[in-house]
Design a protein around this motif. Structure first.
Motif, short mmCIF file in Angstrom:
data_model
loop_
_atom_site.label_atom_id
_atom_site.label_comp_id
_atom_site.label_asym_id
_atom_site.label_seq_id
_atom_site.Cartn_x
_atom_site.Cartn_y
_atom_site.Cartn_z
N ARG A 1 1.41 9.14 7.10
CA ARG A 1 2.51 8.28 6.67
C ARG A 1 2.53 6.99 7.47
O ARG A 1 2.74 5.89 6.91
N ASP A 2 2.31 7.10 8.77
CA ASP A 2 2.31 5.92 9.61
C ASP A 2 1.15 5.00 9.26
O ASP A 2 1.32 3.78 9.13
N ALA A 3 -0.04 5.56 9.09
CA ALA A 3 -1.22 4.75 8.78
C ALA A 3 -1.09 4.07 7.42
O ALA A 3 -1.44 2.89 7.27
N LEU A 4 -0.58 4.78 6.44
CA LEU A 4 -0.41 4.19 5.11
C LEU A 4 0.63 3.08 5.13
O LEU A 4 0.49 2.07 4.42
N ALA A 5 1.67 3.23 5.95
CA ALA A 5 2.67 2.17 6.09
C ALA A 5 2.03 0.93 6.71
O ALA A 5 2.34 -0.21 6.32
N ARG A 6 1.11 1.13 7.64
CA ARG A 6 0.41 0.00 8.25
C ARG A 6 -0.47 -0.71 7.23
O ARG A 6 -0.54 -1.94 7.19
#
Length: 263
Positions: A37-42
């Motif tokens: 989730r964090d990587a996709l938000a980035r």
């Protein structure tokens, strides 16, 4: 930030996310979901990123849910699997399908259970010849989740979807390509260079136009012809005002290669 369950890198307009639990065939845990989730938000927040690659480390792409991460002991309290889907798998599928850029999945080995269906949520799937796809849910009394019951019949038809879901047979990558489940199957030795060439092509493509194309194709299954024609009109109107359309036409008339910016 540093991740424990995935690898993330971004350069030259290409973001790469690698599921990185090779000792567990990259099976999903709550930690991996949080990191994804964090990587996709980035990726979504970076206007310079034009294409995303999702792949796996080691000999497999993803074996689905790590059952030890939510194990049910005999006689123990049942686990709410719906809560797990709501918190993790549903947001992951929707995030992949709605990113404002193309998503490529390189399946380097077995893709089982949720792993198979997360791959199918991506825009273009390329698999190594040794890879396979398994709807393993029926082996433990569950249904295909992570979009499996949505993607399968749309990609291969009801009869084949039913066979894959009810029998849980291993589908070799070449057969998956022949059935239209994935875009392409290549020799294992050619997977990396084939994927790199595709990423380079998409990183220089008119990103807004590609995303609009994806939106139209996704909508077509539910739309009437009239509604789809209306959507095509609206999207074409929007794209006609884009910098990439002007650049594309200018490059065509000048007989030169276009320099798309994704805007």
């Amino acid at each position: 930030m540093a991740y424990a369950s995935i690898l993330f890198e971004s350069a030259g307009g290409v973001a790469r996310i690698t599921l990185n639990r090779p000792d567990r065939l990259n099976s999903f845990t709550s930690e991996m979901h949080a990191e994804l989730r964090d990587a996709l938000a980035r990726v979504k927040a970076d206007a310079g990123t034009r294409v995303l690659l999702l792949t796996g480390a080691g000999r497999g792409f993803c074996a689905g849910q790590d059952l030890s991460d939510r194990a049910v002991a005999p006689g123990g309290t049942p686990v709410d699997l719906g809560a797990s889907i709501e918190a993790n798998y549903r947001p992951l599928v929707l995030a992949l399908r709605s990113l404002p850029l193309p998503v490529v999945c390189a399946v380097n080995g077995v893709a089982a259970g949720a792993g198979a269906n997360i791959a199918l949520a991506c825009d273009i799937v390329i698999a190594a010849k040794s890879a396979s796809f398994i709807q393993a849910f029926c082996k433990i009394g569950l249904i295909p989740d992570s979009g499996g019951t949505y993607f399968l019949p749309r990609l291969v038809g009801t009869a084949r979807a039913m066979g894959l879901a009810l029998l849980g047979d291993k589908l070799p990558a070449q057969q998956a390509a022949d059935w239209g489940l994935i875009w392409k199957c290549v020799d294992d030795a050619l997977l990396a260079q084939t994927v790199d060439a595709l990423l380079a092509q998409l990183a220089k493509a008119p990103t807004r136009g590609l995303v609009a194309t994806r939106r139209a194709l996704h909508a077509s299954a539910q739309n009437t012809l009239e509604a789809q024609l209306d959507l095509e009109r609206d999207l074409q109107r929007e794209l006609g005002y884009s910098a990439d359309y002007r650049e594309g036409v200018g490059a065509f008339l000048a007989k030169r290669a276009p320099d798309f910016t994704g805007r």
